[in-house]
Design a protein around this motif. Structure first.
Motif, PDB file in Angstrom:
ATOM      1  N   THR A 136       0.838  -1.183   0.000  1.00  0.00           N
ATOM      2  CA  THR A 136       0.000   0.000   0.000  1.00  0.00           C
ATOM      3  C   THR A 136       0.885   1.249   0.000  1.00  0.00           C
ATOM      4  N   VAL A 137       0.414   2.303  -0.608  1.00  0.00           N
ATOM      5  CA  VAL A 137       1.249   3.494  -0.787  1.00  0.00           C
ATOM      6  C   VAL A 137       1.724   4.088   0.542  1.00  0.00           C
ATOM      7  N   HIS A 138       1.032   3.817   1.642  1.00  0.00           N
ATOM      8  CA  HIS A 138       1.374   4.431   2.927  1.00  0.00           C
ATOM      9  C   HIS A 138       2.357   3.610   3.762  1.00  0.00           C
ATOM     10  N   ASN A 139       2.729   2.414   3.312  1.00  0.00           N
ATOM     11  CA  ASN A 139       3.603   1.540   4.092  1.00  0.00           C
ATOM     12  C   ASN A 139       5.067   1.926   3.874  1.00  0.00           C
ATOM     13  N   GLN A 140       5.493   2.957   4.566  1.00  0.00           N
ATOM     14  CA  GLN A 140       6.843   3.489   4.388  1.00  0.00           C
ATOM     15  C   GLN A 140       7.929   2.527   4.861  1.00  0.00           C
ATOM     16  N   ARG A 141       7.656   1.707   5.882  1.00  0.00           N
ATOM     17  CA  ARG A 141       8.674   0.762   6.364  1.00  0.00           C
ATOM     18  C   ARG A 141       9.014  -0.254   5.274  1.00  0.00           C
ATOM     19  N   SER A 142       7.991  -0.846   4.658  1.00  0.00           N
ATOM     20  CA  SER A 142       8.260  -1.830   3.594  1.00  0.00           C
ATOM     21  C   SER A 142       8.861  -1.157   2.369  1.00  0.00           C
ATOM     22  N   ARG A 143       8.398   0.022   2.051  1.00  0.00           N
ATOM     23  CA  ARG A 143       8.962   0.739   0.910  1.00  0.00           C
ATOM     24  C   ARG A 143      10.452   1.023   1.125  1.00  0.00           C
ATOM     25  N   ALA A 144      10.834   1.322   2.366  1.00  0.00           N
ATOM     26  CA  ALA A 144      12.246   1.575   2.666  1.00  0.00           C
ATOM     27  C   ALA A 144      13.073   0.306   2.459  1.00  0.00           C
ATOM     28  N   THR A 157       0.673   4.122  -9.581  1.00  0.00           N
ATOM     29  CA  THR A 157       0.164   3.185  -8.587  1.00  0.00           C
ATOM     30  C   THR A 157      -0.896   2.301  -9.251  1.00  0.00           C
ATOM     31  N   PHE A 158      -1.357   1.304  -8.506  1.00  0.00           N
ATOM     32  CA  PHE A 158      -2.416   0.435  -9.015  1.00  0.00           C
ATOM     33  C   PHE A 158      -3.351   0.063  -7.875  1.00  0.00           C
ATOM     34  N   LYS A 159      -4.548  -0.321  -8.215  1.00  0.00           N
ATOM     35  CA  LYS A 159      -5.527  -0.768  -7.229  1.00  0.00           C
ATOM     36  C   LYS A 159      -5.407  -2.287  -7.124  1.00  0.00           C
ATOM     37  N   HIS A 160      -5.065  -2.771  -5.927  1.00  0.00           N
ATOM     38  CA  HIS A 160      -4.881  -4.209  -5.731  1.00  0.00           C
ATOM     39  C   HIS A 160      -6.231  -4.900  -5.834  1.00  0.00           C
ATOM     40  N   PRO A 161      -6.358  -5.871  -6.744  1.00  0.00           N
ATOM     41  CA  PRO A 161      -7.660  -6.491  -6.979  1.00  0.00           C
ATOM     42  C   PRO A 161      -8.180  -7.333  -5.811  1.00  0.00           C
ATOM     43  N   ALA A 162      -7.311  -7.735  -4.881  1.00  0.00           N
ATOM     44  CA  ALA A 162      -7.762  -8.526  -3.740  1.00  0.00           C
ATOM     45  C   ALA A 162      -8.227  -7.655  -2.572  1.00  0.00           C
ATOM     46  N   VAL A 163      -8.063  -6.350  -2.689  1.00  0.00           N
ATOM     47  CA  VAL A 163      -8.500  -5.421  -1.641  1.00  0.00           C
ATOM     48  C   VAL A 163      -9.842  -4.837  -2.076  1.00  0.00           C
ATOM     49  N   PRO A 164     -10.831  -4.843  -1.192  1.00  0.00           N
ATOM     50  CA  PRO A 164     -12.161  -4.351  -1.581  1.00  0.00           C
ATOM     51  C   PRO A 164     -12.121  -2.932  -2.146  1.00  0.00           C
ATOM     52  N   SER A 165     -12.951  -2.694  -3.143  1.00  0.00           N
ATOM     53  CA  SER A 165     -13.040  -1.385  -3.788  1.00  0.00           C
ATOM     54  C   SER A 165     -13.351  -0.304  -2.759  1.00  0.00           C
ATOM     55  N   HIS A 167     -11.514   0.587  -0.290  1.00  0.00           N
ATOM     56  CA  HIS A 167     -10.799   0.358   0.980  1.00  0.00           C
ATOM     57  C   HIS A 167      -9.549   1.242   1.018  1.00  0.00           C
ATOM     58  N   PRO A 168      -9.193   1.800   2.175  1.00  0.00           N
ATOM     59  CA  PRO A 168      -8.019   2.680   2.244  1.00  0.00           C
ATOM     60  C   PRO A 168      -6.693   2.008   1.872  1.00  0.00           C
ATOM     61  N   LEU A 169      -6.634   0.681   1.877  1.00  0.00           N
ATOM     62  CA  LEU A 169      -5.403  -0.028   1.528  1.00  0.00           C
ATOM     63  C   LEU A 169      -5.363  -0.466   0.058  1.00  0.00           C
ATOM     64  N   GLN A 170      -6.373  -0.103  -0.727  1.00  0.00           N
ATOM     65  CA  GLN A 170      -6.449  -0.607  -2.096  1.00  0.00           C
ATOM     66  C   GLN A 170      -5.351  -0.047  -3.007  1.00  0.00           C
ATOM     67  N   GLU A 171      -4.983   1.214  -2.822  1.00  0.00           N
ATOM     68  CA  GLU A 171      -3.982   1.849  -3.693  1.00  0.00           C
ATOM     69  C   GLU A 171      -2.584   1.334  -3.328  1.00  0.00           C
ATOM     70  N   HIS A 172      -1.909   0.734  -4.293  1.00  0.00           N
ATOM     71  CA  HIS A 172      -0.600   0.124  -4.075  1.00  0.00           C
ATOM     72  C   HIS A 172       0.455   0.744  -4.988  1.00  0.00           C
ATOM     73  N   VAL A 173       1.700   0.612  -4.542  1.00  0.00           N
ATOM     74  CA  VAL A 173       2.849   1.010  -5.340  1.00  0.00           C
ATOM     75  C   VAL A 173       3.610  -0.267  -5.694  1.00  0.00           C
ATOM     76  N   LEU A 174       4.152  -0.294  -6.894  1.00  0.00           N
ATOM     77  CA  LEU A 174       4.910  -1.433  -7.390  1.00  0.00           C
ATOM     78  C   LEU A 174       6.381  -1.068  -7.473  1.00  0.00           C
ATOM     79  N   TYR A 175       7.226  -1.942  -6.955  1.00  0.00           N
ATOM     80  CA  TYR A 175       8.676  -1.817  -7.074  1.00  0.00           C
ATOM     81  C   TYR A 175       9.179  -2.976  -7.917  1.00  0.00           C
ATOM     82  N   ARG A 176      10.210  -2.715  -8.731  1.00  0.00           N
ATOM     83  CA  ARG A 176      10.756  -3.741  -9.618  1.00  0.00           C
ATOM     84  C   ARG A 176      12.277  -3.833  -9.442  1.00  0.00           C
TER      85      ARG A 176
END
Length: 185
Positions: A136-144, A157-165, A167-176
Motif C-alpha cells: 500500500t502506498v502508505h507503508n513506508q517501512r516496507s517501501r524503505a 500506482t495500481f488498485k490491488h484487486p484482492a482489496v475491496p473497492s 478500501h483505504p489499503l487498495q492503492e498500491h505502489v509497485l517496485y521492480r
C-alpha cells in the motif's frame, strides 16, 4: 513436487513451515501493528489456512514465503521469501518478494537480510529475469526495505484487486528489480 530447502544468512534461517509456527504466526497476524497495512486475518482458522497455502506453494515448487527463525535461538519471527502472487495483478505474470515479521523484531535489518537471500535464490538459482514487490502506498517501512534492496518504484500506482473497492489499503505502489540491476550487497 520439489524438495524444499533452507536458506541461511548470517543471522537468519529461511525454512519450510512447521506445526510449531502456527501459534506465533497467528499471534503475529492478530497484532494490529503488524497488520496495519494488510487486510486483517480474522481468526486462528484463517491464519492456519494462510500458513497451509504458503507451505503448499513451497511443497509444490521448493520455494515460496519461507518461515524465518533467528539462527541463534531458533525463534520463529515471521516469513520472508518469493512467490507467485495469488491474485491476477496488472503486471502478472510475476514473482514477488515479501516479508512479514513480528513487531518485536523490526528495526534490526532482518527483512533486508532475508530478502537479499531470497533475491539471490530467485536470480541465481531460478534464473528469474525480474522480481517485484508491492505494498500500500502508505507503508513506508516496507517501501524503505524495497529501496534498500535496490528496487525502483514504478511511477504509477495500481488498485490491488484482492482489496475491496474503496478500501483505504487498495492503492498500491509497485517496485521492480530486474536481474541485470541486482547484485548482492
Amino acid at each position: 513436487m520439489a524438495e524444499p530447502l533452507d536458506i541461511t544468512t548470517e543471522r537468519l534461517r529461511l525454512r519450510p513451515w512447521q506445526d510449531s509456527d502456527r501459534a506465533p504466526f497467528a499471534a503475529m497476524c492478530a497484532d494490529p501493528a503488524v497488520m496495519e497495512f494488510l487486510l486483517p486475518v480474522p481468526d486462528r482458522a484463517a491464519s492456519d489456512a494462510l500458513l497451509d497455502r504458503v507451505q503448499a506453494g513451497i511443497t509444490a515448487r521448493g520455494w515460496g514465503f519461507w518461515a524465518v527463525e533467528l539462527r541463534s535461538t531458533q525463534t520463529f519471527i515471521g516469513f520472508i521469501g518469493i512467490q507467485v502472487p495469488g491474485a491476477q495483478l496488472p503486471f502478472s505474470p510475476c514473482v514477488e518478494i515479501g516479508w512479514r515479521l513480528a513487531a518485536a523484531h523490526w528495526g534490526r535489518g532482518y527483512a533486508t537480510e532475508g530478502a537479499r537471500a531470497a533475491l539471490a535464490y530467485g536470480f541465481e538459482r531460478l534464473g528469474l529475469d525480474e522480481i517485484v514487490a508491492f505494498t500500500t502506498v502508505h507503508n513506508q517501512r516496507s517501501r524503505a526495505v524495497m529501496q534498500r534492496l535496490g528496487m525502483q518504484a514504478d511511477p504509477d500506482t495500481f488498485k490491488h484487486p484482492a482489496v475491496p473497492s474503496g478500501h483505504p489499503l487498495q492503492e498500491h505502489v509497485l517496485y521492480r528489480l530486474p536481474r541485470n540491476r541486482w547484485g548482492p550487497a
